[in-house]
Write a protein that holds these residues in place. Sequence first.
Motif, PDB file in Angstrom:
ATOM      1  N   ALA A 115      -0.129  -3.077  -8.727  1.00  0.00           N
ATOM      2  CA  ALA A 115      -0.701  -2.247  -9.777  1.00  0.00           C
ATOM      3  C   ALA A 115       0.022  -2.471 -11.100  1.00  0.00           C
ATOM      4  O   ALA A 115       1.218  -2.745 -11.143  1.00  0.00           O
TER       5      ALA A 115
ATOM      6  N   ARG B 272      -1.095   5.141  -8.804  1.00  0.00           N
ATOM      7  CA  ARG B 272      -0.739   4.678  -7.455  1.00  0.00           C
ATOM      8  C   ARG B 272      -1.417   5.534  -6.398  1.00  0.00           C
ATOM      9  O   ARG B 272      -1.912   5.015  -5.385  1.00  0.00           O
TER      10      ARG B 272
ATOM     11  N   VAL C  30       1.040   0.376  -2.362  1.00  0.00           N
ATOM     12  CA  VAL C  30       0.813   0.138  -3.784  1.00  0.00           C
ATOM     13  C   VAL C  30       2.159  -0.046  -4.485  1.00  0.00           C
ATOM     14  O   VAL C  30       3.030   0.822  -4.413  1.00  0.00           O
TER      15      VAL C  30
ATOM     16  N   HIS D 123      -5.804  -4.317 -11.392  1.00  0.00           N
ATOM     17  CA  HIS D 123      -4.823  -4.524 -10.330  1.00  0.00           C
ATOM     18  C   HIS D 123      -5.249  -5.675  -9.434  1.00  0.00           C
ATOM     19  O   HIS D 123      -6.393  -6.149  -9.505  1.00  0.00           O
TER      20      HIS D 123
END
Length: 347
Positions: free
Chosen positions: A292, A305, A317, A283
């Motif tokens: 992500a 997440r 995220v 990520h």
Amino acid sequence: MAWRMPSETAPHERTWMAFPREGLTLGSTPAEVEEGYAAWTAVAHAIAAFEPVAMVVDPSEIGRAKRMLSADIEIEIAPLDEFWMRDVGPTFVVDDDRPGVLGAVDWTFNGWGDPAWAEWQKSAEIARFVANEVGAELVSSPLVNEGGGFHVDGEGTVLVTETVQLDPRRNPYADKARVEAELARTIGATHTVWLPRGLTRDYEEFGTRGHVDIVATIPSPGHLLLHAQQNPEHPDHEVTRELRALLSQTTDAAGRAWEIHDLPAPRAIRDEEGFVDWSYVNHLVVNDGVIACGFGDETADAAARDILAAAYPGRKVVTVDARPIFARGGGIHCITQQQPALEEVAR
């Protein structure tokens, strides 16, 4: 001069990317080509919601880039062949004794060991191009290395892999002491943690032979996020178990034992090419957020997440489908490179 690579969680000035161009990496059919362009573009737009994005574009792709990218994304024109910015671009560093000075490490790049299929000579010049564009001091290195081949905590610790930095097709005369000395000179690493290998698919024809950025990362000092393949039918099940056992016996530069947080792989273990290396470890941390990788597995994507949100408190995220990127040899971290904000990282 005492160069230091800040943690990727330090504030950014911008993120750098490279726009795809037609060739082996992008795909051989019109559908594959369009899928590749769309995947890189989706990542750029996700990042741009958090911080500025600068995109290096080959002259042959200017028209397409202008059509596909929003006006918020800055376009810089330079010749490209490979477009994995983490690997071909510079690694940005700072000098704590000279606040306001930005450095750019220009690693020697030879297409991940100069395999027969790689076209890399143009992109080997991109680090110097980017350094010049931002007015950074160039830090030239004879070490064949790529940005995806190491992770730092910004406090002296670096994670590397024996099959990357000691690869005879990259650095035939290197040993651990020489590599560690060069990492100390260029990115301020005072403590090197050597992983013996990376994930299984990464050793196939189009792999990097062990990049750490799909295996483990350091979200904060003393903490590790580690790829966990939980399906015993996948060869990485045993690989990641062995890596976890090894890492549990190591420390960071401050002498702290790691607190290791597993980041489970999605449930799919194969694609049409064989065992996948799909990893949520790959990520990108951005200002106030995390971009992500998603793999079309709603349950696993959501669980990742949650883990990333806990690892990076206060950051939003956002998931972007990374399957088209992984099909071409990497992930979201691999196609991006952060430029630190100097006024924020100065001590």
